[in-house]
Design a protein around this motif. Structure first.
Motif, mmCIF file in Angstrom:
data_model
loop_
_atom_site.group_PDB
_atom_site.id
_atom_site.type_symbol
_atom_site.label_atom_id
_atom_site.label_comp_id
_atom_site.label_asym_id
_atom_site.label_seq_id
_atom_site.Cartn_x
_atom_site.Cartn_y
_atom_site.Cartn_z
ATOM 1 N N UNK B 20 4.565 5.932 15.631
ATOM 2 C CA UNK B 20 5.201 6.418 16.864
ATOM 3 C C UNK B 20 4.772 5.529 18.028
ATOM 4 N N UNK B 21 5.750 4.900 18.670
ATOM 5 C CA UNK B 21 5.448 3.981 19.772
ATOM 6 C C UNK B 21 5.036 4.760 21.023
ATOM 7 N N UNK B 22 4.548 4.023 22.035
ATOM 8 C CA UNK B 22 4.071 4.663 23.266
ATOM 9 C C UNK B 22 5.197 5.437 23.957
ATOM 10 N N UNK B 23 6.446 4.976 23.786
ATOM 11 C CA UNK B 23 7.575 5.704 24.389
ATOM 12 C C UNK B 23 8.226 6.654 23.388
ATOM 13 N N UNK B 24 7.405 7.079 22.408
ATOM 14 C CA UNK B 24 7.811 8.160 21.507
ATOM 15 C C UNK B 24 8.961 7.872 20.566
ATOM 16 N N UNK B 25 9.174 6.612 20.242
ATOM 17 C CA UNK B 25 10.173 6.300 19.223
ATOM 18 C C UNK B 25 9.473 6.274 17.869
ATOM 19 N N UNK B 26 10.140 6.869 16.863
ATOM 20 C CA UNK B 26 9.524 6.928 15.535
ATOM 21 C C UNK B 26 10.067 5.811 14.653
ATOM 22 N N UNK B 27 9.174 5.140 13.970
ATOM 23 C CA UNK B 27 9.566 4.053 13.059
ATOM 24 C C UNK B 27 9.067 4.412 11.673
ATOM 25 N N UNK B 28 10.005 4.456 10.716
ATOM 26 C CA UNK B 28 9.593 4.707 9.349
ATOM 27 C C UNK B 28 9.551 3.382 8.609
ATOM 28 N N UNK B 29 8.427 3.118 7.980
ATOM 29 C CA UNK B 29 8.249 1.804 7.376
ATOM 30 C C UNK B 29 7.405 1.953 6.112
ATOM 31 N N UNK B 30 7.567 1.015 5.180
ATOM 32 C CA UNK B 30 6.772 1.076 3.956
ATOM 33 C C UNK B 30 5.286 0.961 4.286
ATOM 34 N N UNK B 31 4.484 1.752 3.588
ATOM 35 C CA UNK B 31 3.034 1.757 3.824
ATOM 36 C C UNK B 31 2.456 0.354 3.637
ATOM 37 N N UNK B 32 3.018 -0.375 2.673
ATOM 38 C CA UNK B 32 2.494 -1.716 2.394
ATOM 39 C C UNK B 32 2.673 -2.625 3.605
ATOM 40 N N UNK B 33 3.795 -2.482 4.315
ATOM 41 C CA UNK B 33 4.042 -3.318 5.490
ATOM 42 C C UNK B 33 3.115 -2.902 6.636
ATOM 43 N N UNK B 34 3.016 -1.601 6.887
ATOM 44 C CA UNK B 34 2.164 -1.127 7.985
ATOM 45 C C UNK B 34 0.703 -1.456 7.725
ATOM 46 N N UNK B 35 0.336 -1.568 6.453
ATOM 47 C CA UNK B 35 -1.068 -1.822 6.108
ATOM 48 C C UNK B 35 -1.513 -3.244 6.412
ATOM 49 N N UNK B 36 -0.571 -4.100 6.807
ATOM 50 C CA UNK B 36 -0.977 -5.425 7.273
ATOM 51 C C UNK B 36 -1.837 -5.291 8.519
ATOM 52 N N UNK B 37 -1.712 -4.147 9.193
ATOM 53 C CA UNK B 37 -2.566 -3.866 10.337
ATOM 54 C C UNK B 37 -3.898 -3.308 9.849
ATOM 55 N N UNK B 38 -4.985 -4.039 10.138
ATOM 56 C CA UNK B 38 -6.314 -3.550 9.755
ATOM 57 C C UNK B 38 -6.599 -2.208 10.413
ATOM 58 N N UNK B 39 -6.095 -2.045 11.619
ATOM 59 C CA UNK B 39 -6.330 -0.813 12.351
ATOM 60 C C UNK B 39 -5.698 0.382 11.643
ATOM 61 N N UNK B 40 -4.510 0.170 11.082
ATOM 62 C CA UNK B 40 -3.788 1.280 10.446
ATOM 63 C C UNK B 40 -4.185 1.464 8.991
ATOM 64 N N UNK B 41 -4.712 0.416 8.387
ATOM 65 C CA UNK B 41 -4.936 0.423 6.944
ATOM 66 C C UNK B 41 -5.754 1.625 6.458
ATOM 67 N N UNK B 42 -6.863 1.904 7.130
ATOM 68 C CA UNK B 42 -7.724 3.001 6.697
ATOM 69 C C UNK B 42 -7.019 4.344 6.815
ATOM 70 N N UNK B 43 -6.355 4.545 7.947
ATOM 71 C CA UNK B 43 -5.614 5.786 8.157
ATOM 72 C C UNK B 43 -4.593 5.986 7.044
ATOM 73 N N UNK B 44 -3.916 4.900 6.702
ATOM 74 C CA UNK B 44 -2.873 4.988 5.688
ATOM 75 C C UNK B 44 -3.489 5.233 4.306
ATOM 76 N N UNK B 45 -4.585 4.562 4.022
ATOM 77 C CA UNK B 45 -5.273 4.785 2.749
ATOM 78 C C UNK B 45 -5.718 6.234 2.625
ATOM 79 N N UNK B 46 -6.089 6.817 3.756
ATOM 80 C CA UNK B 46 -6.507 8.215 3.773
ATOM 81 C C UNK B 46 -5.330 9.173 3.684
#
Lengths: 151, 174
Positions: B20-46
């Protein structure tokens, strides 16, 4: 002094430019990706903070590992006549000017008084100064850092 | 991808997460793609970001996030191959072409992208945008660099320091 701020910045992201420039890590990553030491020197002159980031020892070590310093040439001495041998081949302008510098130590503009190049380390040379008949004096010189004289 | 199903959690290869972006738009994306972000990776693994929850990204607006995700989606398959040691030359050339095109953008977009790549810790993107800025400043004089990046005009003191530095390193300006 603030008048220059009116330029170029699209109103949507005035803060972003500042943000980029305030993270030292980010700035370091950018500086690391410059292709030549001369580019890094230009960047170092941009402002105090850039100078500090560009002078950081760890960053310089990484820069060196990424862009190994090329051989500019070497000095040789025979019969009290020192000579600089330029590295063969074509060089980009950034390297060519450093080579000119290294060579100029031995021309007229460099005094023409170097009689011996004893040793070198990290861009510094241990040389003997003085004519064939004069008493030689050992001296450390850094050809790349000599003030620009006539040339 | 037809990679063997291992390690990737138990939800199969095409697990989706919502950002969810700062202006509240929702983006649905494959977990594998979002996991390129180290910041998101742990959250997604959890297991975060699934279902209706979504992961809020208060520092990234929707225009920037959509651009970031374009990068992640393109690079996810290669990243899943462990940095793509066995990628073909064609694949690599295609990614390189994509990367070059990707950073051919306005400065304002570039700067948002730099911040997003930094905040989300997407290594490949950080490196790509840093290279782009380096390309913008290389071969320029200190003054030209300041103008290119939108610095304010130097104070007389700064100007004097700049001149002194340029004098000291004269050879670098020949």
């Amino acid at each position: 002094m603030d008048e220059s701020r009116k330029r170029t910045n699209p109103s949507s992201t005035p803060a972003a430019i500042v943000s980029v420039l305030t993270s030292d890590d980010l700035l370091g990553e950018i500086l690391l990706r410059l292709a030549f030491p001369t580019h890094l020197i230009h960047a170092a002159a941009v402002c105090r903070r850039w100078l500090r980031v560009a002078s950081d020892r760890a960053l310089l070590a990484r820069f060196r590992a990424r862009h190994p310093p090329p051989l500019l040439g070497f000095y040789s001495v025979s019969n009290y006549i020192p000579k600089f041998w330029r590295a063969p081949g074509r060089h980009p302008p950034e390297i060519a000017s450093a080579i000119r510098r290294a060579a100029s130590l031995l021309d007229e503009s460099g005094g023409g008084l170097v009689t011996d190049v004893v040793d070198s380390r990290g861009g510094h040379l241990l040389v003997n100064f003085g004519g064939r008949d004069a008493y030689d004096e050992a001296m450390v010189v850094s050809p790349l850092l000599l003030p620009t004289s006539s040339s | 991808m037809a990679a063997p199903e291992s390690g990737d959690g138990n939800n199969g290869a095409a697990r989706m997460v919502t950002l969810i972006s700062s202006d509240n738009t929702r983006f649905e994306v494959e977990a594998a793609a979002a996991s390129l972000s180290q910041t998101l990776q742990l959250t997604i693994l959890d297991g975060g970001g699934g279902g209706g929850d979504g992961i809020p990204l208060p520092n990234v607006d929707s225009a920037t996030l959509s651009k970031v995700l374009e990068y992640c989606i393109k690079h996810a398959p290669a990243a899943a191959n462990g940095g793509a040691p066995n990628a073909t030359a064609v694949d690599r050339a295609e990614l390189e072409r994509f990367d070059n095109e990707f950073v051919n953008i306005d400065q304002s977009v570039l700067y948002s992208l730099i911040m997003a790549a930094h905040n989300l810790e997407i290594e490949g993107l950080q490196s790509l945008v840093a290279k782009k800025v380096a390309d913008m400043i290389k071969g320029k004089s200190p003054m030209e660099i300041r103008r290119t990046l939108g610095f304010p005009d130097p104070t007389p003191e700064e100007q004097a320091e700049m001149n002194a530095h340029m004098l000291e390193y004269g050879w670098a300006y020949e």
